[in-house]
Write an enzyme that holds these catalytic residues in place. Structure first.
Site, short mmCIF file in Angstrom:
data_model
loop_
_atom_site.label_atom_id
_atom_site.label_comp_id
_atom_site.label_asym_id
_atom_site.label_seq_id
_atom_site.Cartn_x
_atom_site.Cartn_y
_atom_site.Cartn_z
N ARG A 85 46.94 32.42 40.25
CA ARG A 85 45.56 32.68 40.65
C ARG A 85 44.73 31.48 40.20
O ARG A 85 44.92 30.97 39.09
CB ARG A 85 45.05 33.96 39.98
N HIS A 86 43.83 31.01 41.06
CA HIS A 86 43.01 29.83 40.72
C HIS A 86 42.34 29.99 39.37
O HIS A 86 42.13 31.10 38.87
CB HIS A 86 41.95 29.60 41.81
N GLN B 9 39.17 29.74 36.60
CA GLN B 9 37.85 30.39 36.63
C GLN B 9 36.89 29.62 37.56
O GLN B 9 36.74 28.41 37.45
CB GLN B 9 37.25 30.42 35.22
N SER B 10 36.25 30.36 38.47
CA SER B 10 35.25 29.75 39.34
C SER B 10 33.86 30.02 38.78
O SER B 10 33.68 30.85 37.88
CB SER B 10 35.34 30.33 40.76
N ASN C 87 33.10 33.64 39.10
CA ASN C 87 33.82 34.45 38.12
C ASN C 87 33.01 34.46 36.82
O ASN C 87 32.79 35.49 36.20
CB ASN C 87 35.20 33.87 37.77
N THR D 222 32.88 37.13 44.85
CA THR D 222 33.01 35.82 45.50
C THR D 222 33.57 35.93 46.91
O THR D 222 32.97 35.46 47.87
CB THR D 222 33.92 34.90 44.65
N GLY D 223 34.76 36.54 47.05
CA GLY D 223 35.33 36.71 48.38
C GLY D 223 35.54 35.40 49.10
O GLY D 223 36.13 34.47 48.57
N ARG E 91 38.27 26.51 45.47
CA ARG E 91 38.69 26.82 44.11
C ARG E 91 40.20 26.90 43.98
O ARG E 91 40.77 26.49 42.96
CB ARG E 91 38.01 28.10 43.61
N GLU F 75 40.88 34.87 49.47
CA GLU F 75 40.54 36.06 48.70
C GLU F 75 40.12 37.19 49.64
O GLU F 75 39.75 36.95 50.80
CB GLU F 75 39.39 35.70 47.73
N TYR G 180 34.63 40.42 50.51
CA TYR G 180 33.86 41.50 49.87
C TYR G 180 32.64 41.94 50.67
O TYR G 180 31.84 42.74 50.20
CB TYR G 180 33.47 41.11 48.44
N HIS H 51 44.49 33.64 45.20
CA HIS H 51 43.39 34.41 44.62
C HIS H 51 43.91 35.73 44.06
O HIS H 51 45.04 36.14 44.34
CB HIS H 51 42.34 34.68 45.70
N ASN I 6 43.35 38.88 44.80
CA ASN I 6 43.81 39.92 45.73
C ASN I 6 44.89 39.44 46.70
O ASN I 6 45.76 40.22 47.06
CB ASN I 6 42.61 40.51 46.48
#
Length: 201
Positions: free
Chosen positions: A8-9, A11-12, A15, A21-22, A58, A84, A87, A154, A156
């Site tokens: 998983r990337h 921290q953005s 985040n 973010t989606g 990211r 991702e 959202y 990501h 998800n």
């Protein structure tokens, strides 16, 4: 035996700010870049043949830092199928603000159920329905050829892959947390069956 590493990337910015973010393309924080380098450190000794990432910065930046730190130059395939989860109306909102607007229980349902999407967004089930056909079509083809594959995506999209590999139900996968920048490494048979799994970090 081919190896599949999922990361998983790092921290953005969102985040860090506790925002949904989606599909919004936000950069890594300095901590996120450090997490990417740490991921590379824990993958030292593994040689990859090909890498996959999403269409979002990211994930691409995390992958670039990992490959640079490992000193590996390999083909990179970018595809929005690994983006991702979308959202919808929650994108950009702080998670606490969203809870105030729609109620804590409703936001929890959108975040933690398998098949209930937020308004104008995707459920985890819908995310898996775009991630898994891409896995079958592209990633698993490289694995069947005996290639070691690195996927940097990501929370998800990677959960969808773990759900398939670990044979989890929708109910089981919603409780799965994947930390930023912590590699999950699978050893697979030529047929794609999981022979071993370990977390590097």
């Amino acid at each position: 035996m081919p190896i599949l590493a999922l990361v998983r990337h790092g921290q953005s910015l969102w985040n860090h700010e506790n925002r949904f973010t989606g599909f919004v393309d936000v950069p890594l924080t300095e901590k996120g870049r450090a997490e990417a380098r740490q991921a590379a450190e824990s993958l030292k000794g593994l040689k990859f043949d090909v890498a996959y990432t999403s269409a979002l910065t990211r994930a691409q930046e995390t992958l670039g830092l990992i490959l640079e730190s490992l000193g590996q130059r390999i083909p990179v395939i970018r595809d929005a199928a690994l983006n991702e989860r979308h959202y919808g109306d929650l994108q950009g909102l702080n998670k606490e603000d969203a809870a105030r607007r729609w109620g804590d229980d409703q936001v929890k349902k959108w975040r933690r159920s398998y098949d209930i999407p937020p308004p104008n967004g995707e459920s985890l089930e819908m995310t898996a329905k775009r991630v898994l056909p891409f896995y079958e079509r592209a990633i698993s083809g490289d694995l069947r050829l005996g290639k070691n594959v690195l996927v940097v995506a990501h929370g998800n999209s990677n959960r969808s892959l773990v759900m398939k590999l670990d044979k989890l139900t929708g109910e089981q996968v919603v409780g799965l947390e994947l930390a930023t920048g912590v590699p999950l490494v699978y050893e697979l048979s030529a047929e794609g069956e999981v022979l071993g799994k370990r977390t590097h970090g």
